[in-house]
Scaffold this motif. Structure first.
Motif, PDB file in Angstrom:
ATOM      1  N   LEU A 193       0.817  -1.213   0.000  1.00 19.79           N
ATOM      2  CA  LEU A 193       0.000   0.000   0.000  1.00 19.79           C
ATOM      3  C   LEU A 193       0.849   1.262   0.000  1.00 19.79           C
ATOM      4  O   LEU A 193       0.324   2.360  -0.196  1.00 19.79           O
ATOM      5  CB  LEU A 193      -0.926  -0.005   1.221  1.00 19.79           C
ATOM      6  CG  LEU A 193      -1.994  -1.100   1.207  1.00 19.79           C
ATOM      7  CD1 LEU A 193      -2.600  -1.283   2.598  1.00 19.79           C
ATOM      8  CD2 LEU A 193      -3.091  -0.759   0.195  1.00 19.79           C
ATOM      9  N   LEU A 194       2.148   1.112   0.235  1.00 23.57           N
ATOM     10  CA  LEU A 194       3.092   2.222   0.209  1.00 23.57           C
ATOM     11  C   LEU A 194       4.343   1.790  -0.551  1.00 23.57           C
ATOM     12  O   LEU A 194       4.765   0.645  -0.431  1.00 23.57           O
ATOM     13  CB  LEU A 194       3.515   2.622   1.638  1.00 23.57           C
ATOM     14  CG  LEU A 194       2.568   3.409   2.512  1.00 23.57           C
ATOM     15  CD1 LEU A 194       3.198   3.583   3.894  1.00 23.57           C
ATOM     16  CD2 LEU A 194       2.243   4.755   1.907  1.00 23.57           C
ATOM     17  N   PRO A 195       4.965   2.701  -1.290  1.00 24.91           N
ATOM     18  CA  PRO A 195       6.285   2.384  -1.858  1.00 24.91           C
ATOM     19  C   PRO A 195       7.277   2.137  -0.725  1.00 24.91           C
ATOM     20  O   PRO A 195       7.225   2.800   0.315  1.00 24.91           O
ATOM     21  CB  PRO A 195       6.645   3.648  -2.641  1.00 24.91           C
ATOM     22  CG  PRO A 195       5.364   4.379  -2.851  1.00 24.91           C
ATOM     23  CD  PRO A 195       4.502   4.050  -1.671  1.00 24.91           C
ATOM     24  N   ALA A 196       8.164   1.176  -0.912  1.00 23.70           N
ATOM     25  CA  ALA A 196       9.088   0.807   0.167  1.00 23.70           C
ATOM     26  C   ALA A 196      10.446   0.446  -0.407  1.00 23.70           C
ATOM     27  O   ALA A 196      10.569   0.018  -1.558  1.00 23.70           O
ATOM     28  CB  ALA A 196       8.523  -0.367   0.971  1.00 23.70           C
ATOM     29  N   GLY A 197      11.468   0.621   0.424  1.00 23.21           N
ATOM     30  CA  GLY A 197      12.800   0.138   0.108  1.00 23.21           C
ATOM     31  C   GLY A 197      13.154  -1.005   1.033  1.00 23.21           C
ATOM     32  O   GLY A 197      12.448  -1.293   1.997  1.00 23.21           O
ATOM     33  N   GLY A 198      14.257  -1.671   0.744  1.00 26.36           N
ATOM     34  CA  GLY A 198      14.653  -2.822   1.544  1.00 26.36           C
ATOM     35  C   GLY A 198      14.135  -4.106   0.935  1.00 26.36           C
ATOM     36  O   GLY A 198      13.906  -4.195  -0.271  1.00 26.36           O
TER      37      GLY A 198
END
Length: 240
Positions: free
Chosen positions: A58-63
């Motif tokens: 639901l959100l852009p994410a890194g990792g």
């Protein structure tokens, strides 16, 4: 970023996310073992819901977000659901103008090989109150019944991992006890759980491990029972 450990169903490593130009998560690490339960705790505003939203796409994410050995970061929420992650969101978010039964049927997905399928009859067996209210609209049932419905709706997706954001927030003690009992049954049947809640003692009885967040980072991770037994540690990390 380390690889998932053998036996982990969900492994989150060095997770970053935020809203617009405002970062919220700064390298979150956590893991949910297959058939186990992890409590995700922390004061309000420390990033727990943002973590769930990032995991669900639901959100852009890194990792890294690895589910059942597959890197899934960047997948859309409907793909995450199809892979076997069911979400009981904060605030329940049931469909108010659909009946209880229509809410349940709306999310139904095919059974997964080797797992007992979740059907209307099975959900009603878990929550007899929903069977009694099956013709009532979502906005005409109590808050506790709405939470039961939100859990039942997530189960109808036939998940392998169930994520509950504020599992018993705002519920009366008797309803809370019923929810905790149901979650224990689900875990006993082999369903993996990631549970956000504020009730340390109840979480310690249900969960194998705990991860405590502070300002967008996991600042404590370990056995749930040991955390509950350390009153000073719990007060320092969770007190207001």
């Amino acid at each position: 970023m380390s690889d998932p450990r053998p036996g982990d169903l969900l492994c989150v490593r060095a997770l970053t996310a935020g809203y617009g130009a405002s970062p919220v998560l700064f390298g979150v690490d956590l893991a949910v073992p297959a058939g186990g339960a992890l409590a995700l705790m922390g004061r309000n505003g420390m990033g727990k819901t943002t973590t769930v939203r990032a995991v669900m796409g639901l959100l852009p994410a890194g990792g890294g977000i690895v589910f059942d050995g597959m890197e899934v970061r960047g997948l859309k929420p409907h793909r995450m659901a199809r892979l076997g992650i069911g979400l009981v969101p904060e605030g329940r978010q049931i469909f108010p103008t659909l009946t209880v039964e229509e809410n349940l049927v709306a999310t139904a997905a095919p059974a997964r090989p080797g797992l007992a399928p979740w059907t209307l009859e099975r959900v009603y067996g878990l929550f007899p109150r929903l069977a009694e209210r099956r013709r009532h609209y979502g906005n005409a049932i109590s808050g506790g019944e709405q939470q039961m419905l939100a859990i039942g709706r997530a189960l109808m997706t036939n998940p392998r991992l169930l994520i509950l954001d504020e599992a018993t927030e705002g519920l009366a003690p008797l309803i809370r006890a019923e929810i905790w009992a149901v979650l224990a049954v689900l875990k006993g049947e082999g369903l993996s759980l990631l549970v956000i809640d504020k009730h340390v003692s109840a979480l310690a009885q249900l969960c194998d491990g705990v991860a405590v967040m502070e300002k967008g980072r996991v600042v404590h991770a370990g056995p749930a029972a040991a955390f509950a037994a350390d009153a000073a540690l719990a007060a320092r990390l969770l007190g207001v």
